[in-house]
Design an enzyme around this catalytic site. Structure first.
Site, PDB file in Angstrom:
ATOM      1  N   LYS A  71      60.184  13.007   5.347  1.00  0.00           N
ATOM      2  CA  LYS A  71      59.067  12.808   4.417  1.00  0.00           C
ATOM      3  C   LYS A  71      59.276  13.519   3.081  1.00  0.00           C
ATOM      4  O   LYS A  71      58.684  13.151   2.079  1.00  0.00           O
ATOM      5  CB  LYS A  71      57.756  13.262   5.060  1.00  0.00           C
ATOM      6  CG  LYS A  71      57.286  12.325   6.160  1.00  0.00           C
ATOM      7  CD  LYS A  71      55.990  12.775   6.791  1.00  0.00           C
ATOM      8  CE  LYS A  71      55.608  11.829   7.920  1.00  0.00           C
ATOM      9  NZ  LYS A  71      54.414  12.283   8.645  1.00  0.00           N
ATOM     10  N   ASN A  92      55.051   9.371   2.891  1.00  0.00           N
ATOM     11  CA  ASN A  92      55.158   8.693   4.198  1.00  0.00           C
ATOM     12  C   ASN A  92      55.115   7.170   4.058  1.00  0.00           C
ATOM     13  O   ASN A  92      55.188   6.463   5.065  1.00  0.00           O
ATOM     14  CB  ASN A  92      54.050   9.166   5.153  1.00  0.00           C
ATOM     15  CG  ASN A  92      52.733   8.497   4.868  1.00  0.00           C
ATOM     16  OD1 ASN A  92      52.405   8.233   3.715  1.00  0.00           O
ATOM     17  ND2 ASN A  92      51.972   8.209   5.902  1.00  0.00           N
ATOM     18  N   GLY A 242      46.415  12.908  17.994  1.00  0.00           N
ATOM     19  CA  GLY A 242      46.891  12.305  16.754  1.00  0.00           C
ATOM     20  C   GLY A 242      46.604  10.817  16.568  1.00  0.00           C
ATOM     21  O   GLY A 242      46.997  10.243  15.560  1.00  0.00           O
TER      22      GLY A 242
END
Ligand code: ATR
Length: 286
Positions: A71, A92, A242
């Site tokens: 990233k 991202n 997540g």
């Protein structure tokens, strides 16, 4: 689905990338909206990042997501950074324009802010990890004026503060059991952006009983319950895994790359369906 000369290609580049669940909900979204496109994983070696991005442009790939551990390392290869990625220099999502220019976005930041706002009240935060995701979360915490951040990383010195943090106090103690335990016990929220939790048995120094039911434990890893998540649940902490973060960053990236509203419910359903039928081997955080 029939692929033909009009099929647009998108994907996710990282290493490893085979466990990513992004292809599931992206392809479900294409199917739902009858978009002639496919989303695939692109495993890329570290030495090949520049070549991979040149290839993406040459092959008219519409855009890619970027995951661990690239990233930050993709940034020098891009033509420009969107405001979301400029301050943190973490990307991202890469959009390939028709003229071949590549613009980097950070949809993790908006995903973080939106979930954070729903779950944070006040108090110190323990932030675990200073990779691309950790730096994004740090930026988001400062943006929200969080009063105190205990920012840990296994490898010292990676917690770089590249911008004014305003009223936020930042401590960067060493990744050692007493310091981790002390910070977690004082925090109202603990955010894990590290890879710890990918493997179900992963464990963290000082994690055991260092916080209680009044604490929120947010693990950016998604997948099955890791030992860390199970322990946090056992002691009654509020646990966020997540999945919401994954869907949120993906939905925003969809809008950027396709210029269309994402079918969020279908994207969520496709993941639920996947989890009903598969016990994930490990976890991940795209
Ligand atoms: P991402 O973009 O998801 O943040 P990354 O940039 O590769 O991915 O960062 C991975 C993070 O997980 C880093 O903070 C890394 O710590 P190091 O800087 O010391 O490598 C952390 N990490 C990975 N494996 C770890 C482990 N076994 N214990 C603690 N931290 C770990």
């Amino acid at each position: 689905m029939v692929f033909n000369g009009e099929t647009k290609v998108l994907g996710i580049m990282g290493n490893p990338v085979n466990h990513s669940l992004s292809p599931i909900f992206w392809n479900a979204a294409f199917s739902e909206l009858d978009i002639n496109a496919v989303y695939v994983p692109f495993p890329v070696d570290k030495e090949q990042i520049g070549a991979a991005l040149t290839g993406i442009r040459a092959l008219s790939v519409l855009g890619v997501n970027v995951t661990k551990p690239y990233k930050e390392s993709v940034v020098p290869y891009l033509s420009s950074l969107h405001a979301s990625a400029e301050r943190l220099r973490v990307v991202n999502t890469i959009k390939v324009r028709k003229n071949g220019e590549m613009e980097g976005f950070n949809t993790d930041l908006t995903a973080f802010l939106s979930i954070f706002d729903e779950n944070y009240n006040k108090g110190p935060v323990t932030l675990l990890g200073a990779g691309g995701a950790g730096k994004t979360v740090f930026g988001g915490l400062c943006q929200r004026g969080c009063e105190m951040i205990y920012w840990f990383n296994r490898t010292p010195g990676k917690q770089q503060i590249l911008f004014p943090v305003g009223k936020t106090s930042v401590r960067t103690p060493p990744w050692e059991e007493p310091e981790l335990r002390n910070a977690m016990s004082k925090s109202t929220m603990i955010i894990n952006t590290t890879s710890l939790g990918w493997a179900k048995d992963d464990w963290m120094p000082g994690f055991e009983n260092s916080f209680g039911p009044e604490t929120t434990y947010w693990d950016l890893n998604y997948g099955g319950d890791s030992r860390l998540i199970s322990h946090a649940k056992k002691i009654g902490a509020k646990v966020i895994n997540g999945i919401d973060f994954l869907l949120h960053q993906g939905a925003e990236a969809f809008e950027i790359l396709l210029d269309r509203q994402p079918p969020k419910e279908i994207m969520r359903k496709s993941l639920n369906y996947f989890f009903q039928r598969n016990e994930p081997e490990g976890s991940a955080n795209d």
